[in-house]
Design a protein around this motif. Structure first.
Motif, PDB file in Angstrom:
ATOM      1  N   ALA A  21       0.269   3.134   9.267  1.00 39.45           N
ATOM      2  CA  ALA A  21       1.256   1.990   8.633  1.00 39.45           C
ATOM      3  C   ALA A  21       2.475   2.240   8.960  1.00 39.45           C
ATOM      4  CB  ALA A  21       1.437   2.451   7.026  1.00 39.45           C
ATOM      5  N   VAL A  22       2.951   3.445   9.503  1.00 35.34           N
ATOM      6  CA  VAL A  22       4.293   3.576  10.359  1.00 35.34           C
ATOM      7  C   VAL A  22       4.242   2.480  11.696  1.00 35.34           C
ATOM      8  CG1 VAL A  22       5.617   4.952  11.683  1.00 35.34           C
ATOM      9  CG2 VAL A  22       5.082   5.611   9.371  1.00 35.34           C
ATOM     10  N   ILE A  23       3.050   2.683  12.405  1.00 32.86           N
ATOM     11  CA  ILE A  23       3.080   1.882  13.450  1.00 32.86           C
ATOM     12  C   ILE A  23       2.814   0.332  13.341  1.00 32.86           C
ATOM     13  CG2 ILE A  23       1.465   1.317  15.571  1.00 32.86           C
ATOM     14  CD1 ILE A  23       0.629   4.443  15.446  1.00 32.86           C
ATOM     15  N   GLY A  24       2.234   0.169  12.158  1.00 30.63           N
ATOM     16  CA  GLY A  24       2.379  -1.383  11.851  1.00 30.63           C
ATOM     17  C   GLY A  24       3.715  -1.854  11.402  1.00 30.63           C
ATOM     18  N   GLU A  25       4.395  -1.099  10.609  1.00 35.28           N
ATOM     19  CA  GLU A  25       5.800  -1.400  10.241  1.00 35.28           C
ATOM     20  C   GLU A  25       6.724  -1.495  11.662  1.00 35.28           C
ATOM     21  OE1 GLU A  25       6.904  -1.964   7.135  1.00 35.28           O
ATOM     22  OE2 GLU A  25       8.736  -2.610   8.016  1.00 35.28           O
ATOM     23  N   THR A  26       6.584  -0.484  12.496  1.00 35.62           N
ATOM     24  CA  THR A  26       7.155  -0.518  13.799  1.00 35.62           C
ATOM     25  C   THR A  26       6.970  -1.756  14.581  1.00 35.62           C
ATOM     26  OG1 THR A  26       6.958   1.974  13.836  1.00 35.62           O
ATOM     27  CG2 THR A  26       7.448   0.680  15.812  1.00 35.62           C
ATOM     28  N   LEU A  63     -12.468  -1.928   5.018  1.00 38.07           N
ATOM     29  CA  LEU A  63     -11.443  -1.736   5.910  1.00 38.07           C
ATOM     30  C   LEU A  63     -10.902  -3.207   6.329  1.00 38.07           C
ATOM     31  CD1 LEU A  63     -13.152   1.192   7.807  1.00 38.07           C
ATOM     32  CD2 LEU A  63     -11.097   1.226   6.241  1.00 38.07           C
ATOM     33  N   LEU A  64     -11.797  -3.924   6.654  1.00 35.98           N
ATOM     34  CA  LEU A  64     -11.364  -5.312   7.026  1.00 35.98           C
ATOM     35  C   LEU A  64     -10.758  -6.122   5.944  1.00 35.98           C
ATOM     36  CD1 LEU A  64     -11.791  -7.449   9.520  1.00 35.98           C
ATOM     37  CD2 LEU A  64     -13.616  -8.262   8.197  1.00 35.98           C
ATOM     38  N   ALA A  65     -11.094  -5.870   4.775  1.00 40.65           N
ATOM     39  CA  ALA A  65     -10.527  -6.562   3.671  1.00 40.65           C
ATOM     40  C   ALA A  65      -8.962  -5.975   3.516  1.00 40.65           C
ATOM     41  CB  ALA A  65     -11.142  -6.420   2.419  1.00 40.65           C
ATOM     42  N   PHE A  67      -7.136  -4.817   6.089  1.00 38.79           N
ATOM     43  CA  PHE A  67      -6.348  -5.533   7.266  1.00 38.79           C
ATOM     44  C   PHE A  67      -5.959  -6.961   6.803  1.00 38.79           C
ATOM     45  CE2 PHE A  67      -5.646  -7.639  11.056  1.00 38.79           C
ATOM     46  CZ  PHE A  67      -4.760  -6.562  11.837  1.00 38.79           C
ATOM     47  N   VAL A  68      -7.017  -7.611   6.422  1.00 35.25           N
ATOM     48  CA  VAL A  68      -6.875  -9.166   5.970  1.00 35.25           C
ATOM     49  C   VAL A  68      -5.700  -9.201   5.076  1.00 35.25           C
ATOM     50  CG1 VAL A  68      -7.712 -11.109   5.270  1.00 35.25           C
ATOM     51  CG2 VAL A  68      -8.928  -9.925   6.918  1.00 35.25           C
ATOM     52  N   THR A  69      -5.764  -8.394   3.971  1.00 34.58           N
ATOM     53  CA  THR A  69      -4.937  -8.553   2.945  1.00 34.58           C
ATOM     54  C   THR A  69      -3.366  -8.296   3.516  1.00 34.58           C
ATOM     55  OG1 THR A  69      -6.210  -7.298   1.494  1.00 34.58           O
ATOM     56  CG2 THR A  69      -4.219  -7.433   0.517  1.00 34.58           C
ATOM     57  N   GLY A  70      -3.423  -7.313   4.443  1.00 34.68           N
ATOM     58  CA  GLY A  70      -1.954  -6.997   4.894  1.00 34.68           C
ATOM     59  C   GLY A  70      -1.449  -8.221   5.843  1.00 34.68           C
ATOM     60  N   ALA A  71      -2.301  -8.578   6.608  1.00 34.55           N
ATOM     61  CA  ALA A  71      -2.079  -9.677   7.643  1.00 34.55           C
ATOM     62  C   ALA A  71      -1.678 -10.957   6.749  1.00 34.55           C
ATOM     63  CB  ALA A  71      -3.086 -10.120   8.408  1.00 34.55           C
ATOM     64  N   ALA A  72      -2.212 -11.195   5.796  1.00 34.86           N
ATOM     65  CA  ALA A  72      -1.899 -12.334   4.822  1.00 34.86           C
ATOM     66  C   ALA A  72      -0.491 -12.171   4.237  1.00 34.86           C
ATOM     67  CB  ALA A  72      -2.799 -12.394   3.802  1.00 34.86           C
ATOM     68  N   ALA A  73      -0.157 -11.159   3.870  1.00 30.02           N
ATOM     69  CA  ALA A  73       1.182 -10.564   3.250  1.00 30.02           C
ATOM     70  C   ALA A  73       2.012 -10.966   4.460  1.00 30.02           C
ATOM     71  CB  ALA A  73       0.933  -9.108   2.823  1.00 30.02           C
ATOM     72  N   GLY A  74       1.878 -10.447   5.636  1.00 29.02           N
ATOM     73  CA  GLY A  74       2.747 -10.454   6.839  1.00 29.02           C
ATOM     74  C   GLY A  74       3.031 -12.076   7.035  1.00 29.02           C
ATOM     75  N   LEU A  75       1.952 -12.528   6.722  1.00 29.31           N
ATOM     76  CA  LEU A  75       2.328 -14.243   7.160  1.00 29.31           C
ATOM     77  C   LEU A  75       3.123 -14.788   6.158  1.00 29.31           C
ATOM     78  CD1 LEU A  75      -1.181 -15.445   8.120  1.00 29.31           C
ATOM     79  CD2 LEU A  75       1.078 -15.291   9.500  1.00 29.31           C
ATOM     80  N   LEU A  76       3.037 -14.321   4.619  1.00 29.89           N
ATOM     81  CA  LEU A  76       3.723 -14.760   3.528  1.00 29.89           C
ATOM     82  C   LEU A  76       5.235 -14.519   3.693  1.00 29.89           C
ATOM     83  CD1 LEU A  76       4.053 -16.224   0.913  1.00 29.89           C
ATOM     84  CD2 LEU A  76       3.504 -13.987  -0.223  1.00 29.89           C
ATOM     85  N   ILE A  77       5.422 -13.109   4.377  1.00 30.04           N
ATOM     86  CA  ILE A  77       6.779 -12.682   4.473  1.00 30.04           C
ATOM     87  C   ILE A  77       7.316 -13.431   5.849  1.00 30.04           C
ATOM     88  CG2 ILE A  77       8.250 -10.635   5.405  1.00 30.04           C
ATOM     89  CD1 ILE A  77       6.043  -8.981   3.769  1.00 30.04           C
ATOM     90  N   SER A  78       6.758 -13.583   6.783  1.00 27.01           N
ATOM     91  CA  SER A  78       7.276 -14.470   7.947  1.00 27.01           C
ATOM     92  C   SER A  78       7.542 -15.798   7.549  1.00 27.01           C
ATOM     93  CB  SER A  78       6.140 -14.434   9.127  1.00 27.01           C
ATOM     94  OG  SER A  78       5.370 -13.692   9.159  1.00 27.01           O
ATOM     95  N   GLY A 199      -1.768  -2.979   5.723  1.00 27.48           N
ATOM     96  CA  GLY A 199      -2.609  -2.942   4.723  1.00 27.48           C
ATOM     97  C   GLY A 199      -3.735  -2.231   5.148  1.00 27.48           C
ATOM     98  N   LEU A 200      -4.358  -1.925   6.337  1.00 30.49           N
ATOM     99  CA  LEU A 200      -5.401  -1.097   6.717  1.00 30.49           C
ATOM    100  C   LEU A 200      -5.098   0.221   6.303  1.00 30.49           C
ATOM    101  CD1 LEU A 200      -7.985  -0.942   8.437  1.00 30.49           C
ATOM    102  CD2 LEU A 200      -6.772  -0.485  10.474  1.00 30.49           C
ATOM    103  N   ALA A 201      -3.831   0.821   6.068  1.00 34.54           N
ATOM    104  CA  ALA A 201      -3.819   2.087   5.428  1.00 34.54           C
ATOM    105  C   ALA A 201      -4.158   2.218   3.872  1.00 34.54           C
ATOM    106  CB  ALA A 201      -2.083   2.380   5.559  1.00 34.54           C
ATOM    107  N   GLY A 202      -4.428   1.153   3.388  1.00 32.40           N
ATOM    108  CA  GLY A 202      -4.672   1.007   1.902  1.00 32.40           C
ATOM    109  C   GLY A 202      -6.015   1.639   1.863  1.00 32.40           C
ATOM    110  N   PRO A 203      -7.261   0.833   2.328  1.00 39.63           N
ATOM    111  CA  PRO A 203      -8.702   1.348   2.417  1.00 39.63           C
ATOM    112  C   PRO A 203      -8.538   2.756   3.000  1.00 39.63           C
ATOM    113  CG  PRO A 203      -8.447  -0.593   3.693  1.00 39.63           C
ATOM    114  CD  PRO A 203      -7.138  -0.443   3.124  1.00 39.63           C
ATOM    115  N   MET A 204      -7.824   3.231   3.808  1.00 45.64           N
ATOM    116  CA  MET A 204      -7.926   4.353   4.627  1.00 45.64           C
ATOM    117  C   MET A 204      -7.901   5.470   3.566  1.00 45.64           C
ATOM    118  SD  MET A 204      -5.862   4.073   8.161  1.00 45.64           S
ATOM    119  CE  MET A 204      -6.908   4.259   9.548  1.00 45.64           C
TER     120      MET A 204
END
Lengths: 330, 352
Positions: A21-26, A63-65, A67-78, A199-204
């Motif tokens: 998650a830290v790398i993602g935020e970075t 795991l994919l779900a 990641f996709v949840t996170g990516a969708a959130a990222g798109l919404l924020i952008s 998002g991937l951190a979640g299912p992890m």
């Protein structure tokens, strides 16, 4: 000694989602977009990931779900910050609350069910190395993935042309633009990728370290905020950030371990020990920049001053200059 | 033309609300629940009986008090996420003062007043910590505040399970309830106290007056609107931001004091009940205008009260209220962004 090694292997495993998650935020912040929703996002992705893996019976779908949840959130924020020019902090904070409540609301049917988990897989040969083997190479695939991610993200950001563009977009978007780079496209891409990793951190968690979904008792509320502060501590560098993540989880473990020796200290105090530490680290990282310290330093003799400057420069890593600032062509 | 624009703005606001409702309905459909039934239950749960209406006002008091403080910090451009911890500290200090004085034989009015003052002091101390960390330590108020929130929660738990343990066994239900004589008196048959209501109304008026009609208010706004210009005018931004922290801490502490004195009559683990974060949502939704915060906070409070019945009536989680509240603010902001973008396009066209 053996018990300690087992515990430390546990720390490495428990730190893995934080590292990812830290790398993602970075990545996201390097491009200039802060994803403040991380706290709610990790909770939501944990629920979605668990639900997906539970329904299909396949871990990778979960795991994919996530990641996709996170990516969708990222798109919404952008979209809201880049295209609609709304405050990233405001939208991120709202989403953080929305995601968390959504997770608790929609997750009710999946409460306390036994679901699939990621299997442990010891790497042959490497696992037999004394100390390092049991510590790092007798883990699950997700942990190995995090090692690769640390190395690759560091290399990507600091040693490739793509990474140079990424840093340019976060520091000096106007110069990047004048060299023909589509700044907003880069930001969309890296925010989606970075938020996907968060998002991937979640299912992890929900498929491995804290297996299952237990609603508010899952205990993931708070981790996202830690991720955000470790990103600052890490100076937007995957290596330093990962070190921060391992250090943080180690301190958390230390707090729990000390509890059995140190029974007079109530458990609640040791459990929050990481938070004062988080504030203290941010204090050390930033204090060199404050006005009064600068003024005090000016009065010190030259030799002493030089030492302090070096120390502060080592601690302090300035954020990407255009973090949170929307890009305007004019 | 001008009137037309006002109408367009209004349309965008309505569409934001509709989008939020639509989103919530979608979430309900995903959860296999009937949206109409859920909305109806929330509405009935909030207004069907006088007791429920009064309960909505019980929830409105802490929410508007927290919003009062947040409007001040937002005015100077600060993100006081630490408000949850400030509310908790207020509650802790109030409990401390009441425990100290409850057997002193002082008249109840004096004890209650001491409790309120102690609560305000608690909120101010916690807010100042965040402020000092920001201005003398360079730590962003967002992260300092978050850390302090967690510490405040731990402090509350420690007190409840440690030094202030209930006689017999410590439990999540909180500390020993106080004697009825030092409760804020409520309307007979209701949980609502006229005194807390009066405190809330007075706070709204004070904040309105402070921001609209005083020099301090003007300077606070100057700091928030244009940091550099404020320095040019001889205003020290950090001094006024610290002041904003102190004022916000005061209202947050008061929130905690009212929850202890008027609602729970003891210290409980989640004493802030999320009102601080909800206040942040309200403040954002009303664009930091305290006058508008009054009805919006009431709506949010009613949603909270209306949601309580959902698990019993429909077997769905009461966090639906939280989903609705944050969805409202989110879609409101998104629609506002769309509106600004369209207006800009329109202006660009008319320029050409």
């Amino acid at each position: 000694m053996n018990e300690f090694l087992t515990n430390m292997a546990g720390v490495v495993a428990a730190a893995t989602p934080v590292v990812v998650a830290v790398i993602g935020e970075t990545f996201s912040e390097r491009s200039g977009v802060i994803n403040l929703s991380a706290n709610g996002l990790i909770v939501l992705a944990a629920m979605v990931g668990f639900a997906a893996a539970y329904t299909t019976g396949m871990v990778w779908v979960g795991l994919l779900a996530g990641f996709v949840t996170g990516a969708a959130a990222g798109l919404l924020i952008s979209f809201s910050s880049i295209s609609l020019k709304q405050s990233q902090v405001a939208v991120g904070f709202i989403l953080s609350l929305l995601f968390r409540d959504l997770a608790y609301f929609l997750g009710t049917p999946f409460m306390v069910l036994p679901g699939p988990t990621v299997n442990r897989f010891a790497i042959p040969l490497l696992k037999d190395i004394p100390i390092l083997g049991p510590l790092f190479f007798d883990q699950n695939v997700l942990v190995y993935f995090s090692y690769v991610l640390i190395a690759m993200s560091y290399y990507w950001i600091f040693h490739t042309r793509q990474g140079l563009i990424l840093r340019g977009v976060g520091e000096q978007p106007i110069s990047a633009y004048s060299r023909g780079i589509d700044v907003n496209r880069q930001r969309y891409l890296y925010t989606a990728l970075g938020s996907g990793l968060i998002g991937l951190a979640g299912p992890m968690y929900s498929l491995s370290i804290k297996a299952g979904w237990n609603g508010t008792m899952t205990g993931l509320d708070g981790i996202g905020w830690i991720v955000l502060s470790i990103t600052i501590f890490g100076g937007w560098n995957p290596l330093r950030g990962s070190f921060g993540a391992y250090l943080f989880v180690f301190l958390q473990w230390l707090g729990l371990a000390l509890q059995s020796y140190w029974t007079s200290v109530p458990s609640q105090v040791l459990q929050v020990a990481p938070f004062p530490l988080m504030i203290l680290t941010l204090l050390f990282v930033n204090i060199g920049d404050t006005e009064w310290v600068t003024r005090m330093m000016a009065r010190l003799p030259r030799g002493v001053r030089g030492g302090f400057y070096k120390l502060f420069r080592f601690l302090r890593k300035p954020p990407p200059a255009s973090l949170g600032v929307p890009f305007e062509r004019e | 033309m001008r009137k037309n624009r006002g109408f367009i703005n209004f349309l965008f606001r309505i569409s934001g609300i509709l989008a939020a409702l639509l989103f919530t309905a979608l979430v309900l459909v995903i959860a296999k629940a009937n949206p109409w039934e859920a909305f109806g239950n929330i509405l009935m749960g909030a207004v069907s009986t006088p007791i429920k209406i009064a309960d909505s006002f019980v929830a409105w008091v802490p929410l508007i008090l927290a919003t009062c403080g947040l409007v001040i910090t937002f005015t100077t451009g600060l993100w006081n996420i630490g408000i949850e911890g400030q509310i908790s500290l207020g509650a802790i200090m109030t409990t401390w003062a009441l425990r100290l004085l409850q057997d002193s034989g002082l008249p109840p009015v004096v004890i209650i007043l001491a409790g309120i003052l102690a609560g305000m002091a608690g909120g101010i101390i916690w807010a100042l910590l965040a402020g000092v960390l920001k201005f003398y330590g360079g730590v962003s108020e967002i992260f300092a505040g978050l850390g302090l929130n967690f510490i405040a929660t731990a402090l509350t738990l420690w007190l409840i399970f440690g030094p202030w343990k209930r006689a017999g066994v410590a439990s999540m239900s909180g500390t020993e309830p106080f004697d009825m004589s030092i409760w804020l008196p409520t309307i007979p048959g209701y949980r609502l106290s006229v005194w807390s209501l009066a405190l809330a109304v007075a706070s709204v008026l004070i904040v309105y007056f402070l921001l609209q009609h005083t020099v301090i208010g003007l300077r606070l706004k100057a700091v928030g609107k244009n940091y550099k210009a404020a320095i040019q005018m001889g205003i020290s931004p950090s001094k006024y931001m610290l002041l904003a922290f102190v004022l916000c801490g005061l209202f947050a502490g008061l929130t905690g004091a009212v929850q202890v004195l008027g609602v729970y009559h003891r210290l409980i683990p989640s004493i802030s009940s999320g009102y601080g974060f909800l206040g942040l949502l309200v403040a954002m939704l009303v664009d930091y205008q305290i006058v508008w915060a009054v009805p919006v906070a009431l709506l949010f409070a009613a949603l909270n009260i209306g949601g309580i019945q959902l698990p019993i009536m429909m077997k769905i989680d009461s966090t639906l209220s939280g989903v609705m509240q944050s969805a409202l603010v989110l879609f409101f902001m998104l629609m506002d962004g769309v509106r600004k973008k369209m207006l800009k396009k329109e202006e660009d066209l008319s320029d050409e």
